[in-house]
Motif scaffolding. Structure first.
Motif, PDB file in Angstrom:
ATOM      1  N   ILE A  26       0.851  -1.189   0.000  1.00 31.31           N
ATOM      2  CA  ILE A  26       0.000   0.000   0.000  1.00 31.31           C
ATOM      3  C   ILE A  26       0.884   1.236   0.000  1.00 31.31           C
ATOM      4  CG2 ILE A  26      -1.737   1.304   1.271  1.00 31.31           C
ATOM      5  CD1 ILE A  26      -2.649  -1.356   2.519  1.00 31.31           C
ATOM      6  N   PRO A  27       0.813   2.059  -1.043  1.00 31.56           N
ATOM      7  CA  PRO A  27       1.580   3.314  -1.045  1.00 31.56           C
ATOM      8  C   PRO A  27       0.990   4.301  -0.042  1.00 31.56           C
ATOM      9  CG  PRO A  27       0.781   2.739  -3.258  1.00 31.56           C
ATOM     10  CD  PRO A  27       0.044   1.889  -2.286  1.00 31.56           C
ATOM     11  N   VAL A  28       1.852   4.883   0.761  1.00 30.60           N
ATOM     12  CA  VAL A  28       1.465   5.955   1.676  1.00 30.60           C
ATOM     13  C   VAL A  28       2.219   7.203   1.227  1.00 30.60           C
ATOM     14  CG1 VAL A  28       1.554   6.797   4.055  1.00 30.60           C
ATOM     15  CG2 VAL A  28       1.030   4.392   3.601  1.00 30.60           C
ATOM     16  N   PHE A  29       1.487   8.264   0.932  1.00 32.15           N
ATOM     17  CA  PHE A  29       2.111   9.425   0.316  1.00 32.15           C
ATOM     18  C   PHE A  29       2.647  10.409   1.340  1.00 32.15           C
ATOM     19  CE2 PHE A  29      -0.740   7.838  -3.018  1.00 32.15           C
ATOM     20  CZ  PHE A  29       0.225   7.611  -3.986  1.00 32.15           C
ATOM     21  N   CYS A  30       3.822  10.939   1.013  1.00 37.34           N
ATOM     22  CA  CYS A  30       4.551  11.877   1.854  1.00 37.34           C
ATOM     23  C   CYS A  30       4.745  13.168   1.077  1.00 37.34           C
ATOM     24  CB  CYS A  30       5.900  11.248   2.233  1.00 37.34           C
ATOM     25  SG  CYS A  30       7.035  12.324   3.105  1.00 37.34           S
ATOM     26  N   ASP A  31       4.742  14.292   1.759  1.00 36.55           N
ATOM     27  CA  ASP A  31       4.949  15.569   1.085  1.00 36.55           C
ATOM     28  C   ASP A  31       6.419  15.725   0.682  1.00 36.55           C
ATOM     29  OD1 ASP A  31       4.171  17.935  -0.045  1.00 36.55           O
ATOM     30  OD2 ASP A  31       3.615  18.928   1.830  1.00 36.55           O
ATOM     31  N   VAL A  32       6.671  16.712  -0.174  1.00 34.20           N
ATOM     32  CA  VAL A  32       8.024  16.996  -0.635  1.00 34.20           C
ATOM     33  C   VAL A  32       8.517  18.294  -0.005  1.00 34.20           C
ATOM     34  CG1 VAL A  32       7.753  15.756  -2.801  1.00 34.20           C
ATOM     35  CG2 VAL A  32       7.167  18.192  -2.702  1.00 34.20           C
ATOM     36  N   ASP A  33       9.848  18.471  -0.029  1.00 34.56           N
ATOM     37  CA  ASP A  33      10.438  19.678   0.543  1.00 34.56           C
ATOM     38  C   ASP A  33      10.636  20.735  -0.540  1.00 34.56           C
ATOM     39  OD1 ASP A  33      12.677  18.878  -0.901  1.00 34.56           O
ATOM     40  OD2 ASP A  33      13.739  18.097   0.853  1.00 34.56           O
ATOM     41  N   ASN A  34      11.387  21.783  -0.227  1.00 34.05           N
ATOM     42  CA  ASN A  34      11.567  22.880  -1.181  1.00 34.05           C
ATOM     43  C   ASN A  34      12.474  22.512  -2.344  1.00 34.05           C
ATOM     44  OD1 ASN A  34       9.898  24.593   0.282  1.00 34.05           O
ATOM     45  ND2 ASN A  34      11.581  25.402   1.518  1.00 34.05           N
ATOM     46  N   ASN A  35      13.085  21.335  -2.309  1.00 33.13           N
ATOM     47  CA  ASN A  35      13.853  20.840  -3.444  1.00 33.13           C
ATOM     48  C   ASN A  35      13.129  19.709  -4.157  1.00 33.13           C
ATOM     49  OD1 ASN A  35      16.275  22.372  -3.886  1.00 33.13           O
ATOM     50  ND2 ASN A  35      16.957  21.711  -1.864  1.00 33.13           N
ATOM     51  N   TYR A  36      11.832  19.564  -3.858  1.00 31.18           N
ATOM     52  CA  TYR A  36      10.927  18.657  -4.574  1.00 31.18           C
ATOM     53  C   TYR A  36      11.174  17.179  -4.271  1.00 31.18           C
ATOM     54  CZ  TYR A  36      11.352  23.086  -7.046  1.00 31.18           C
ATOM     55  OH  TYR A  36      11.473  24.420  -7.326  1.00 31.18           O
ATOM     56  N   CYS A  37      11.951  16.889  -3.253  1.00 30.90           N
ATOM     57  CA  CYS A  37      12.191  15.508  -2.832  1.00 30.90           C
ATOM     58  C   CYS A  37      11.484  15.236  -1.507  1.00 30.90           C
ATOM     59  CB  CYS A  37      13.692  15.241  -2.686  1.00 30.90           C
ATOM     60  SG  CYS A  37      14.621  15.342  -4.233  1.00 30.90           S
ATOM     61  N   MET A  38      11.433  13.987  -1.097  1.00 31.29           N
ATOM     62  CA  MET A  38      10.751  13.570   0.120  1.00 31.29           C
ATOM     63  C   MET A  38      11.148  14.433   1.325  1.00 31.29           C
ATOM     64  SD  MET A  38      10.825   9.778   1.854  1.00 31.29           S
ATOM     65  CE  MET A  38       9.579   9.055   0.777  1.00 31.29           C
ATOM     66  N   ASP A  39      10.148  14.938   2.029  1.00 29.07           N
ATOM     67  CA  ASP A  39      10.366  15.784   3.197  1.00 29.07           C
ATOM     68  C   ASP A  39      10.474  14.905   4.449  1.00 29.07           C
ATOM     69  OD1 ASP A  39      10.350  17.580   5.286  1.00 29.07           O
ATOM     70  OD2 ASP A  39       8.670  18.770   4.523  1.00 29.07           O
ATOM     71  N   PRO A  40      11.662  14.821   5.067  1.00 33.51           N
ATOM     72  CA  PRO A  40      11.821  13.963   6.249  1.00 33.51           C
ATOM     73  C   PRO A  40      10.885  14.329   7.391  1.00 33.51           C
ATOM     74  CG  PRO A  40      13.963  14.616   5.395  1.00 33.51           C
ATOM     75  CD  PRO A  40      12.943  15.441   4.664  1.00 33.51           C
ATOM     76  N   ARG A  41      10.530  15.606   7.510  1.00 34.14           N
ATOM     77  CA  ARG A  41       9.625  16.010   8.590  1.00 34.14           C
ATOM     78  C   ARG A  41       8.252  15.400   8.408  1.00 34.14           C
ATOM     79  NH1 ARG A  41      10.367  22.307   7.715  1.00 34.14           N
ATOM     80  NH2 ARG A  41      10.078  21.458   5.610  1.00 34.14           N
ATOM     81  N   ASP A  42       7.764  15.377   7.183  1.00 29.81           N
ATOM     82  CA  ASP A  42       6.462  14.767   6.926  1.00 29.81           C
ATOM     83  C   ASP A  42       6.563  13.245   6.934  1.00 29.81           C
ATOM     84  OD1 ASP A  42       3.640  15.338   6.287  1.00 29.81           O
ATOM     85  OD2 ASP A  42       4.070  14.247   4.448  1.00 29.81           O
ATOM     86  N   LEU A  43       7.710  12.732   6.521  1.00 31.09           N
ATOM     87  CA  LEU A  43       7.932  11.285   6.514  1.00 31.09           C
ATOM     88  C   LEU A  43       7.649  10.674   7.882  1.00 31.09           C
ATOM     89  CD1 LEU A  43       9.110   8.560   5.455  1.00 31.09           C
ATOM     90  CD2 LEU A  43      11.392   9.502   5.952  1.00 31.09           C
ATOM     91  N   LYS A  44       8.143  11.328   8.927  1.00 27.88           N
ATOM     92  CA  LYS A  44       7.970  10.788  10.284  1.00 27.88           C
ATOM     93  C   LYS A  44       6.493  10.644  10.655  1.00 27.88           C
ATOM     94  CE  LYS A  44      10.705  13.893  12.171  1.00 27.88           C
ATOM     95  NZ  LYS A  44      11.508  14.641  13.198  1.00 27.88           N
TER      96      LYS A  44
END
Length: 381
Positions: A98-116
């Motif tokens: 099941i894919p769980v979607f995470c937001d991206v940061d200001n460089n358009y890559c996975m945002d570790p803060r939202d990842l948590k």
């Protein structure tokens, strides 16, 4: 003056060396996976800095086999960025996850803060994407993964040659998945490869890519026909030799455009720290539609009228794709699970999607091409 409609956004860099390599394979009579594939795997593993590389027939196959090789079970969750190519999510679904979607940061890559915030008891793995050739924040992502005992698969489809602290991406996670599609920094026509230091992952992927066969007559697993052919590998060997120079030129072109367009107030230029080598699969810019007074689509049409092609992908976050609607995904892939992305909203992914374009930056461009692009963009008021 540059001829109209001649500046392509992407163009493979091939010459007689690739032609001769393909001819050699054709005349050899050996077309299925063989010595050329093995040679390509060994050379690519050395280039990335890992022990093993497993060549397959697409980047999507590389993602799928990576998930299978870490033993992703049906119903387990995999966290992926919401702004990327669809295969990052669909590979999870094809493996029963099941894919769980995470937001991206200001460089358009996975945002570790939202990842948590996305980690649950069902989470098995994380797939950071090195989008546009920029490196995801692997330091923080790996720290979070270690804290929660999660696997990490790097999606390096757009990051061939990208580096963090002088280490190439594809060696940070449990494995990396690369694509050699025709528009990538190097190509095999079609193809992909898995990189890893984990012997068990490599062994499992090799078996799964060839129908789960351990020998000609025994099938140990339900596998796939994901093998790379000799022709593709022969092209890949030559392209890999050319890659450092092709990337050098791609970076040079991108940095020249960025330096000369940094004062255009309706363009937002990506910034990155000195410890990251951006391989610039794209030369990405964010279009501030309010400041320019036109939509991104209208801007692209204007540039095309002036003879300048651009890339424009990821027009909406993945969770808004029709294929991932509750009606579609639950009916066809997860009939016994409740998956509903209809209420999903991730502010950065939602804001950036549809407003990113890539300017032409491929190695075949000449300085006059770049100057023409700069001239046309600066004339837009």
């Amino acid at each position: 003056m540059v001829d109209m409609k001649k500046i392509k956004v992407a163009e493979p860099c091939v010459d007689e060396k690739e032609v001769d390599a393909v001819k050699e394979v054709l005349l050899s009579g050996r077309y299925a996976s063989g010595p050329k594939v093995q040679e390509f795997e060994e050379k690519f593993a050395e280039y990335i800095g890992v022990k093993y590389a497993v060549a397959v027939n697409s980047g999507t196959a590389a993602l799928h086999l990576s998930l299978a090789s870490i033993n992703l079970e049906p119903g387990e969750e995999v966290i992926v960025p919401a702004m990327t190519f669809f295969a990052t999510a669909s590979a999870v679904i094809h493996q029963g996850g099941i894919p769980v979607f995470c937001d991206v940061d200001n460089n358009y890559c996975m945002d570790p803060r939202d990842l948590k915030k996305r980690i649950t008891a069902k989470t098995k793995a994380i797939i950071p994407v090195h989008l546009y050739g920029y490196a995801a924040n692997m330091r923080d992502i790996l720290r979070i993964a270690k804290e929660h005992d999660l696997k990490v698969i790097e999606d390096c489809a757009q990051g061939i040659g990208t580096e963090i602290d002088s280490r190439k991406v594809g060696q940070f996670g449990d494995c990396g998945a690369f694509s050699f599609f025709a528009t990538k920094n190097m190509t095999t026509g079609e193809g992909g490869i898995i990189t890893t230091d984990n012997e068990e992952i490599a062994k499992h992927a090799r078996v799964l890519r060839s129908h789960g066969m351990t020998n000609r007559n025994n099938h140990e697993f339900i596998g796939y026909n994901y093998r790379m052919g000799e022709i593709n590998a022969a092209i890949g060997i030559i392209q890999l030799e050319k890659l450092p120079e092709m990337n050098r030129k791609r970076i040079e072109n991108s940095e020249y455009l960025i330096e000369n367009l940094k004062d255009v107030d309706w363009l937002v230029i990506q910034k990155h720290p000195d410890n990251v080598v951006h391989s610039y699969f794209w030369c990405p810019v964010f279009v501030n539609e309010e400041k320019i007074g036109m939509t991104t689509k209208e801007l692209r049409e204007h540039l095309l009228e002036k003879g300048i092609e651009t890339r424009h992908r990821y027009n909406e976050p993945l969770y808004k794709q029709k294929a991932l609607s509750k009606k579609t995904i639950c009916k066809h892939f997860c009939p016994n699970k409740t998956i509903d992305y209809d209420a999903e909203f991730l502010p950065n992914a939602d804001n950036y999607s549809g407003k990113m374009i890539s300017l032409p930056n491929h190695p075949k461009l000449k300085k006059e091409d770049l100057n023409y692009i700069i001239q046309v963009i600066k004339q837009i008021v």
